[in-house]
Motif scaffolding. Structure first.
Motif, PDB file in Angstrom:
ATOM      1  N   GLY A 164     -25.694  25.220   1.349  1.00 45.44           N
ATOM      2  CA  GLY A 164     -25.270  25.717   0.039  1.00 45.44           C
ATOM      3  C   GLY A 164     -26.133  26.842  -0.459  1.00 45.44           C
ATOM      4  O   GLY A 164     -26.817  27.529   0.307  1.00 45.44           O
ATOM      5  N   LEU A 165     -26.099  27.049  -1.787  1.00 43.26           N
ATOM      6  CA  LEU A 165     -26.918  28.076  -2.419  1.00 43.26           C
ATOM      7  C   LEU A 165     -27.726  27.438  -3.533  1.00 43.26           C
ATOM      8  O   LEU A 165     -27.281  26.473  -4.165  1.00 43.26           O
ATOM      9  N   MET A 166     -28.916  27.990  -3.774  1.00 34.94           N
ATOM     10  CA  MET A 166     -29.790  27.463  -4.813  1.00 34.94           C
ATOM     11  C   MET A 166     -30.225  28.591  -5.737  1.00 34.94           C
ATOM     12  O   MET A 166     -30.320  29.751  -5.338  1.00 34.94           O
ATOM     13  N   GLY A 167     -30.480  28.232  -6.981  1.00 36.04           N
ATOM     14  CA  GLY A 167     -30.993  29.191  -7.945  1.00 36.04           C
ATOM     15  C   GLY A 167     -31.568  28.452  -9.137  1.00 36.04           C
ATOM     16  O   GLY A 167     -31.519  27.218  -9.201  1.00 36.04           O
ATOM     17  N   ARG A 168     -32.101  29.211 -10.083  1.00 34.66           N
ATOM     18  CA  ARG A 168     -32.598  28.582 -11.312  1.00 34.66           C
ATOM     19  C   ARG A 168     -31.417  28.233 -12.203  1.00 34.66           C
ATOM     20  O   ARG A 168     -30.445  28.972 -12.283  1.00 34.66           O
ATOM     21  N   CYS A 169     -31.515  27.124 -12.888  1.00 34.86           N
ATOM     22  CA  CYS A 169     -30.427  26.645 -13.741  1.00 34.86           C
ATOM     23  C   CYS A 169     -30.143  27.671 -14.839  1.00 34.86           C
ATOM     24  O   CYS A 169     -31.056  28.084 -15.555  1.00 34.86           O
ATOM     25  N   PRO A 170     -28.877  28.096 -15.001  1.00 33.18           N
ATOM     26  CA  PRO A 170     -28.561  29.105 -16.015  1.00 33.18           C
ATOM     27  C   PRO A 170     -28.435  28.548 -17.425  1.00 33.18           C
ATOM     28  O   PRO A 170     -28.393  29.322 -18.386  1.00 33.18           O
ATOM     29  N   PHE A 171     -28.387  27.224 -17.574  1.00 33.43           N
ATOM     30  CA  PHE A 171     -28.180  26.659 -18.904  1.00 33.43           C
ATOM     31  C   PHE A 171     -29.450  26.763 -19.748  1.00 33.43           C
ATOM     32  O   PHE A 171     -30.557  26.496 -19.259  1.00 33.43           O
ATOM     33  N   PRO A 172     -29.305  27.155 -21.021  1.00 32.42           N
ATOM     34  CA  PRO A 172     -30.475  27.488 -21.854  1.00 32.42           C
ATOM     35  C   PRO A 172     -31.395  26.321 -22.181  1.00 32.42           C
ATOM     36  O   PRO A 172     -32.548  26.534 -22.527  1.00 32.42           O
ATOM     37  N   ASP A 173     -30.901  25.085 -22.100  1.00 35.88           N
ATOM     38  CA  ASP A 173     -31.770  23.954 -22.428  1.00 35.88           C
ATOM     39  C   ASP A 173     -32.570  23.470 -21.232  1.00 35.88           C
ATOM     40  O   ASP A 173     -33.280  22.482 -21.320  1.00 35.88           O
ATOM     41  N   HIS A 174     -32.458  24.172 -20.109  1.00 27.93           N
ATOM     42  CA  HIS A 174     -33.207  23.770 -18.914  1.00 27.93           C
ATOM     43  C   HIS A 174     -33.949  24.984 -18.360  1.00 27.93           C
ATOM     44  O   HIS A 174     -33.414  25.756 -17.575  1.00 27.93           O
ATOM     45  N   VAL A 175     -35.169  25.160 -18.810  1.00 29.90           N
ATOM     46  CA  VAL A 175     -36.003  26.266 -18.343  1.00 29.90           C
ATOM     47  C   VAL A 175     -36.854  25.756 -17.188  1.00 29.90           C
ATOM     48  O   VAL A 175     -37.603  24.796 -17.341  1.00 29.90           O
ATOM     49  N   GLU A 176     -36.734  26.384 -16.028  1.00 26.44           N
ATOM     50  CA  GLU A 176     -37.451  25.899 -14.846  1.00 26.44           C
ATOM     51  C   GLU A 176     -38.053  27.058 -14.050  1.00 26.44           C
ATOM     52  O   GLU A 176     -37.573  28.189 -14.108  1.00 26.44           O
ATOM     53  N   LYS A 177     -39.104  26.751 -13.338  1.00 27.61           N
ATOM     54  CA  LYS A 177     -39.761  27.743 -12.479  1.00 27.61           C
ATOM     55  C   LYS A 177     -39.299  27.603 -11.026  1.00 27.61           C
ATOM     56  O   LYS A 177     -39.217  28.579 -10.295  1.00 27.61           O
ATOM     57  N   THR A 178     -39.042  26.361 -10.626  1.00 27.82           N
ATOM     58  CA  THR A 178     -38.599  26.103  -9.256  1.00 27.82           C
ATOM     59  C   THR A 178     -37.096  25.879  -9.247  1.00 27.82           C
ATOM     60  O   THR A 178     -36.601  25.012  -9.970  1.00 27.82           O
ATOM     61  N   PRO A 179     -36.332  26.637  -8.473  1.00 27.49           N
ATOM     62  CA  PRO A 179     -34.872  26.491  -8.460  1.00 27.49           C
ATOM     63  C   PRO A 179     -34.418  25.086  -8.103  1.00 27.49           C
ATOM     64  O   PRO A 179     -34.875  24.508  -7.120  1.00 27.49           O
ATOM     65  N   SER A 180     -33.529  24.528  -8.929  1.00 30.97           N
ATOM     66  CA  SER A 180     -32.983  23.198  -8.638  1.00 30.97           C
ATOM     67  C   SER A 180     -31.472  23.168  -8.852  1.00 30.97           C
ATOM     68  O   SER A 180     -30.864  22.107  -8.835  1.00 30.97           O
ATOM     69  N   PHE A 181     -30.884  24.349  -9.070  1.00 26.37           N
ATOM     70  CA  PHE A 181     -29.449  24.445  -9.357  1.00 26.37           C
ATOM     71  C   PHE A 181     -28.718  24.761  -8.058  1.00 26.37           C
ATOM     72  O   PHE A 181     -28.897  25.824  -7.463  1.00 26.37           O
ATOM     73  N   SER A 182     -27.914  23.826  -7.609  1.00 30.38           N
ATOM     74  CA  SER A 182     -27.242  23.946  -6.318  1.00 30.38           C
ATOM     75  C   SER A 182     -25.757  24.273  -6.506  1.00 30.38           C
ATOM     76  O   SER A 182     -25.098  23.685  -7.360  1.00 30.38           O
ATOM     77  N   VAL A 183     -25.268  25.215  -5.711  1.00 26.46           N
ATOM     78  CA  VAL A 183     -23.853  25.579  -5.734  1.00 26.46           C
ATOM     79  C   VAL A 183     -23.298  25.453  -4.320  1.00 26.46           C
ATOM     80  O   VAL A 183     -23.870  25.996  -3.375  1.00 26.46           O
ATOM     81  N   SER A 184     -22.202  24.719  -4.203  1.00 33.29           N
ATOM     82  CA  SER A 184     -21.550  24.573  -2.901  1.00 33.29           C
ATOM     83  C   SER A 184     -20.313  25.468  -2.860  1.00 33.29           C
ATOM     84  O   SER A 184     -19.331  25.199  -3.558  1.00 33.29           O
ATOM     85  N   GLU A 185     -20.406  26.537  -2.082  1.00 35.34           N
ATOM     86  CA  GLU A 185     -19.245  27.408  -1.931  1.00 35.34           C
ATOM     87  C   GLU A 185     -18.150  26.686  -1.155  1.00 35.34           C
ATOM     88  O   GLU A 185     -16.961  26.917  -1.376  1.00 35.34           O
ATOM     89  N   HIS A 186     -18.560  25.789  -0.293  1.00 35.80           N
ATOM     90  CA  HIS A 186     -17.636  25.017   0.537  1.00 35.80           C
ATOM     91  C   HIS A 186     -16.730  24.140  -0.326  1.00 35.80           C
ATOM     92  O   HIS A 186     -15.507  24.111  -0.168  1.00 35.80           O
ATOM     93  N   LYS A 187     -17.362  23.435  -1.290  1.00 46.13           N
ATOM     94  CA  LYS A 187     -16.608  22.506  -2.140  1.00 46.13           C
ATOM     95  C   LYS A 187     -16.257  23.102  -3.500  1.00 46.13           C
ATOM     96  O   LYS A 187     -15.516  22.494  -4.275  1.00 46.13           O
TER      97      LYS A 187
END
Length: 620
Positions: free
Chosen positions: A33-56
């Protein structure tokens, strides 16, 4: 407008969730899949934990646990309703919307005209923005912006611009971009001259605030004068047009929806500058009305994001009147409205500049129910005379008639009765309501007891009874841990799903909502085996709690590589627990029925179930 499942499927197939989410956060390849920092404003993070599955075509944040498909992302991040998201995605993919007109020619003309109207607004918004940027630093508009303390970031976020002090600046610009003058007039950007041929710009020498649709398209404008001019309104707003209906639009929503979702509360203010000022001060869960009262459509829009609202009005008499007008609208929308008026006739912009954002947040935290605030105003100088009680009851009657939540209505009734010094039955009758059950006494706290009915042999288990469809969606509330885990595991991979179908576990699922969604998945998968990859994305739109579709066991709840053997063991254990729970519940119901109505047939059924349970427990 309601769209068919076939059309929604066509739109979904034509869009890629990666393209949508990549507009708001950088995604990089990570395993499958793909990973990135969470775009939602109530979740500020330094280490990417936001996963996106292009497959699903789904997303899942391992940090804040937000998850869903392309439609839920547009809802939670942009504040779009489901139809708006469908229209937005259809437009991105150049898929024409189905129209009710029978004549294709009429339909095509309407679509093309709407595109031209929106294009004219977009070109005007760009023009106003460019004019502002081109002004020198000592121009009055730049001085005004500096005096209001507007940052470059806020100006860009809200697309704030400037309409130059000329009669035909915008008119010439639109004509140079091949916009027909009739279109410019219909979208209310120019107006025909009365005494001579030609047209003139409606907005001149004003700070311009574009009004965006939830899809991010400029659909209208508000313009504020820089200096007070005789016979000129302070704010000049676009009138309604084919693409702009005031009662269906809240200013700032396309920029603030994600914050309203995150904070689970919306602040309602009365003007552009109040919203922009609060946003810049860090209070970003705000929307604004545009010179009109709140409407039922506004209430529906807010309820899509939160049930909690605070009406933040100016402290003058006009502000209080606006609060009174908004109360029945917010109550009828099944919201929980609070109210706050600011001291010394201050507006939110003045208050934040003088006292700061933290002071305003502290006041908002203490805001009373809007009903209580309005009732206190109505009771100013109240002496408890008989005629006053009757008049006050008449004033409250329209409010109690529109509250859909009977619990809230009864509590408001009790509070009003106590403050008025009347009995609850009298007030209930005075406002025209029939009794809907006991409300807590005015002299002692409420004490209630819930009695659960004894299920018959044909009655569904308790976990199943409360789980049909809420607001058109399949409810998954009340599902057991085993069934919730089953749902997540079965949808996780094609191998798991095939195992589930082959072992006929569906007939042992007790929770009606879980059973419905698994049945729907089985039907879709059975029609087209290639649809499995996007099965989860499709099902998200049908359930009230999408997180159930992503439930996994502790050993699998991470983005790291997992052991297939461990997963299969967990799946088989899940099958066993679901079957065991089903048999246990069935035996319990039969035993109760047997006690009330003995029969050899029921006894034999119980014995067969017990044998099945023993056999199940012997399985490894």
């Amino acid at each position: 407008m309601r769209y068919s499942e076939d059309f929604i499927g066509k739109v979904t197939e034509a869009n890629n969730i990666v393209d949508i989410i990549s507009q708001y956060t950088q995604l990089k390849q990570a395993g499958a899949g793909l990973m990135g920092r969470c775009p939602f404003p109530d979740h500020v993070e330094k280490t990417p934990s936001f996963s996106v599955s292009e497959h699903k075509q789904v997303y899942n944040c391992f940090g804040c646990h937000k998850k869903g498909n392309i439609f839920s992302f547009l809802r939670d991040y942009q504040g779009m309703s489901f139809p708006e998201a469908v229209e937005y995605l259809a437009d991105r993919a150049s898929i024409p919307l189905p129209a009710p007109e029978k004549n294709p020619e009429v339909r095509d003309q309407a679509v093309e005209k709407k595109k031209l109207l929106l294009k004219a607004n977009k070109l005007a918004a760009i023009y106003f923005s460019e004019q502002l940027h081109s002004m020198h630093s000592d121009h009055p508009v730049k001085k005004y912006i500096a005096s209001r303390g507007l940052s470059k970031e806020v100006i860009e976020t809200f697309g704030i611009g400037y309409a130059i002090d000329a009669w035909d600046g915008l008119e010439k610009h639109l004509l140079s971009k091949q916009i027909p003058i009739a279109i410019a007039e219909e979208v209310r950007l120019v107006k025909a001259r009365q005494n001579k041929p030609g047209y003139f710009d409606i907005f001149r020498d004003r700070l311009m605030f574009p009004i965006f649709s939830p899809m991010g398209e400029p659909i209208a404008f508000g313009g504020r004068y820089l200096e007070k001019k005789e016979n000129e309104p302070k704010y000049l707003n676009s009138p309604e047009t084919p693409v702009f209906i005031k009662g269906k639009v809240l200013y700032g929503l396309s920029q603030t929806a994600r914050y309203i979702r995150s904070e689970d509360i919306a602040l309602i203010v009365e003007g552009y500058m109040d919203l922009v000022s609060l946003y810049q001060a860090g209070i970003r869960n705000v929307v604004a009305t545009m010179g009109t009262a709140l409407t039922p459509d506004h209430g529906k829009m807010l309820k899509r994001m939160t049930k909690n609202v605070v009406a933040l009005f100016d402290g003058d008499s006009a502000g209080m009147e606006a609060a009174e007008r908004s109360l029945p609208i917010l109550l009828a929308a099944d919201l929980y409205p609070k109210g706050l008026t600011l001291p010394n006739n201050m507006d939110p912009d003045d208050y934040v500049k003088k006292y700061g954002a933290e002071a305003l947040k502290a006041e908002l935290d203490k805001a009373p129910d809007l009903f209580v605030m309005i009732l206190a105003r109505w009771m100013e100088g109240y002496r408890g005379e008989a005629s006053e009680k009757v008049k006050l009851a008449d004033k409250m009657k329209p409010l109690f008639e529109v509250i859909p939540d009977l619990r809230l209505r009864d509590l408001y009734l009790a509070e009003a009765a106590q403050k008025m010094g009347v009995t609850l039955p009298w007030l209930r009758q005075a406002v025209g309501l029939q009794s809907s059950g006991p409300v807590y006494s005015q002299n002692r706290p409420a004490m209630t007891r819930t009695v659960q009915p004894t299920p018959s042999v044909n009655q569904k288990p308790t976990s199943e009874v409360s789980s049909t469809v809420e607001a058109g969606k399949i409810s998954l509330k009340g599902a057991s841990k085993a069934e919730a885990l089953l749902l997540g595991l079965v949808l996780k991979s094609r191998a798991n799903f095939d195992q589930f179908v082959n072992e006929k576990i569906l007939e042992s699922v007790a929770h009606e909502g879980v059973k419905k969604i698994l049945q729907k998945a089985t039907d879709v998968y059975g029609q087209d085996l290639d649809k499995f990859d996007k099965l989860t994305s499709l099902l998200v739109s049908y359930v009230d709690h999408p997180e159930f579709l992503f439930q996994l066991g502790p050993s699998l709840e991470s983005d790291q590589e997992f052991d297939a053997e461990i997963e299969m063991k967990l799946l088989r254990d899940c099958f066993k627990r679901v079957r065991e729970n089903f048999l246990k519940e069935r035996a319990k119901q039969l035993m109760k029925s047997l006690n009330n109505e003995p029969s050899s047939e029921k006894l034999e059924q119980i014995m067969n179930i017990q044998r099945d349970r023993i056999f199940l427990n012997k399985e490894k």
